[in-house]
Write a protein that holds these residues in place. Sequence first.
Motif, PDB file in Angstrom:
ATOM      1  N   UNK A  57      41.020  -4.120  15.095  1.00  0.00           N
ATOM      2  CA  UNK A  57      40.124  -5.052  14.412  1.00  0.00           C
ATOM      3  C   UNK A  57      39.323  -5.841  15.440  1.00  0.00           C
ATOM      4  N   UNK A  58      38.033  -5.979  15.181  1.00  0.00           N
ATOM      5  CA  UNK A  58      37.187  -6.789  16.046  1.00  0.00           C
ATOM      6  C   UNK A  58      36.699  -6.034  17.258  1.00  0.00           C
ATOM      7  N   UNK A  59      36.148  -6.776  18.201  1.00  0.00           N
ATOM      8  CA  UNK A  59      35.577  -6.173  19.405  1.00  0.00           C
ATOM      9  C   UNK A  59      36.665  -5.515  20.248  1.00  0.00           C
ATOM     10  N   UNK A  60      36.340  -4.367  20.784  1.00  0.00           N
ATOM     11  CA  UNK A  60      37.260  -3.634  21.648  1.00  0.00           C
ATOM     12  C   UNK A  60      36.961  -4.024  23.089  1.00  0.00           C
ATOM     13  N   UNK A  61      37.894  -4.660  23.732  1.00  0.00           N
ATOM     14  CA  UNK A  61      37.694  -5.125  25.104  1.00  0.00           C
ATOM     15  C   UNK A  61      39.012  -5.440  25.758  1.00  0.00           C
ATOM     16  N   UNK A  62      38.996  -5.580  27.055  1.00  0.00           N
ATOM     17  CA  UNK A  62      40.236  -5.800  27.809  1.00  0.00           C
ATOM     18  C   UNK A  62      40.888  -7.136  27.506  1.00  0.00           C
ATOM     19  N   UNK A  63      40.106  -8.121  27.037  1.00  0.00           N
ATOM     20  CA  UNK A  63      40.641  -9.455  26.775  1.00  0.00           C
ATOM     21  C   UNK A  63      40.741  -9.757  25.281  1.00  0.00           C
ATOM     22  N   UNK A 111      32.559  -1.903  21.269  1.00  0.00           N
ATOM     23  CA  UNK A 111      32.953  -2.678  22.441  1.00  0.00           C
ATOM     24  C   UNK A 111      32.897  -1.848  23.703  1.00  0.00           C
ATOM     25  N   UNK A 112      33.919  -1.961  24.511  1.00  0.00           N
ATOM     26  CA  UNK A 112      33.948  -1.336  25.827  1.00  0.00           C
ATOM     27  C   UNK A 112      34.190   0.165  25.736  1.00  0.00           C
ATOM     28  N   UNK A 113      33.327   0.990  26.342  1.00  0.00           N
ATOM     29  CA  UNK A 113      33.585   2.430  26.360  1.00  0.00           C
ATOM     30  C   UNK A 113      34.792   2.797  27.214  1.00  0.00           C
ATOM     31  N   UNK A 114      35.094   1.982  28.197  1.00  0.00           N
ATOM     32  CA  UNK A 114      36.263   2.249  29.045  1.00  0.00           C
ATOM     33  C   UNK A 114      37.545   2.074  28.248  1.00  0.00           C
ATOM     34  N   UNK A 115      37.653   0.959  27.525  1.00  0.00           N
ATOM     35  CA  UNK A 115      38.837   0.710  26.701  1.00  0.00           C
ATOM     36  C   UNK A 115      38.965   1.773  25.614  1.00  0.00           C
ATOM     37  N   UNK A 116      37.843   2.136  24.999  1.00  0.00           N
ATOM     38  CA  UNK A 116      37.868   3.172  23.962  1.00  0.00           C
ATOM     39  C   UNK A 116      38.281   4.517  24.533  1.00  0.00           C
ATOM     40  N   UNK A 117      37.802   4.829  25.719  1.00  0.00           N
ATOM     41  CA  UNK A 117      38.169   6.095  26.345  1.00  0.00           C
ATOM     42  C   UNK A 117      39.652   6.182  26.656  1.00  0.00           C
ATOM     43  N   UNK A 118      40.227   5.078  27.102  1.00  0.00           N
ATOM     44  CA  UNK A 118      41.666   5.055  27.375  1.00  0.00           C
ATOM     45  C   UNK A 118      42.467   5.311  26.104  1.00  0.00           C
TER      46      UNK A 118
END
Length: 331
Positions: free
Chosen positions: A89-95, A128-135
């Motif tokens: 839920x919400x923005x996908x990001x490291x924080x 959000x972050x493509x890096x977080x989504x890729x992981x």
Amino acid sequence: MQDPQDHASASASSDPLKDTAPVDSAWSRQTLERLAFANLNEQKTARRWKVGLRMAWLVLLVVVFWHLFSYGSPSSNPSLPHTAMVSIVGEIGSETEASAENVMSSMRLALEDSGSQALVLLINSPGGSPVQAGLINDEIVRLRALHNKPIYAVVEESCASAAYYIAAAADQIYVDKASIVGSIGVLMDGFGFTELMNKLGVERRLMTAGANKGFLDPFSPQTEPQRKHAQAMLDQIHTQFIEVVKKGRGDRLKETPEMFSGLFWSGQQAVDLGLADSLGSLDGVAREVVKAPDVIDYTQRENVAERLVKRFGAAVGEGSVRALRSSTGLR
């Protein structure tokens, strides 16, 4: 010469004072003793109340912290057959709560449970972050092969950009007819104030070691080589995104020229384009697809105590970084 009768009368009148003096002294002593005992009793009562209040506050704090640290744990018996659910839920990001760390640990917990028949990712995110989504995408592929359990994505309001990057790895994607799905693209945004600076007569004094160190500075002009470099980087990430979608969806995709342009569609349109498989909800998928109507939420959410600790650590770390920057001039 004094009358003997008057002397006798005077002596008689002084005798009652002599008789009552010991009585008054005893009464005063008894009164003081009663006052002293009453004061001691009041002090004892006050101490008892103080200790009682402290114990009550201690019990209350223990209960509050127990609820805080137990928040987000499965609420049902996980040993019975059930559908495991992890929400994004919400923005996908490291924080954020939808970070790769939180989502992946939740997925592992859900699939390792012997009672879980399948995992449903309940998605409601603009991206959000493509890096977080890729992981997360890579972890879905790994966990499915490791545990041999199906993984489904169920979309609520939106599954766009990085959120769809995650959903593309699922076995099946279910949407509501009015969900927002797609936005397969990459962006980098910012502002430029060079003309405004010139009109105001403000000079930007930026010194760098490296010709392109400050090319994202909003107060400096962007050169054409810098723009081309940024565009090439975005195009490469976009290509990676497209490859992930094609790999995940396979022959179900009905490609159009606009499919990978960054446009988004309603849930019904997404089904027609092959971006989603069918209309469905969490309960419907658990009941009709997984055949395990009991749903257990494995989402690991940060509690208040964890957030406070992280913020304290971040504040300390930020202070250290600022001190390092001020002493070395690094940015």
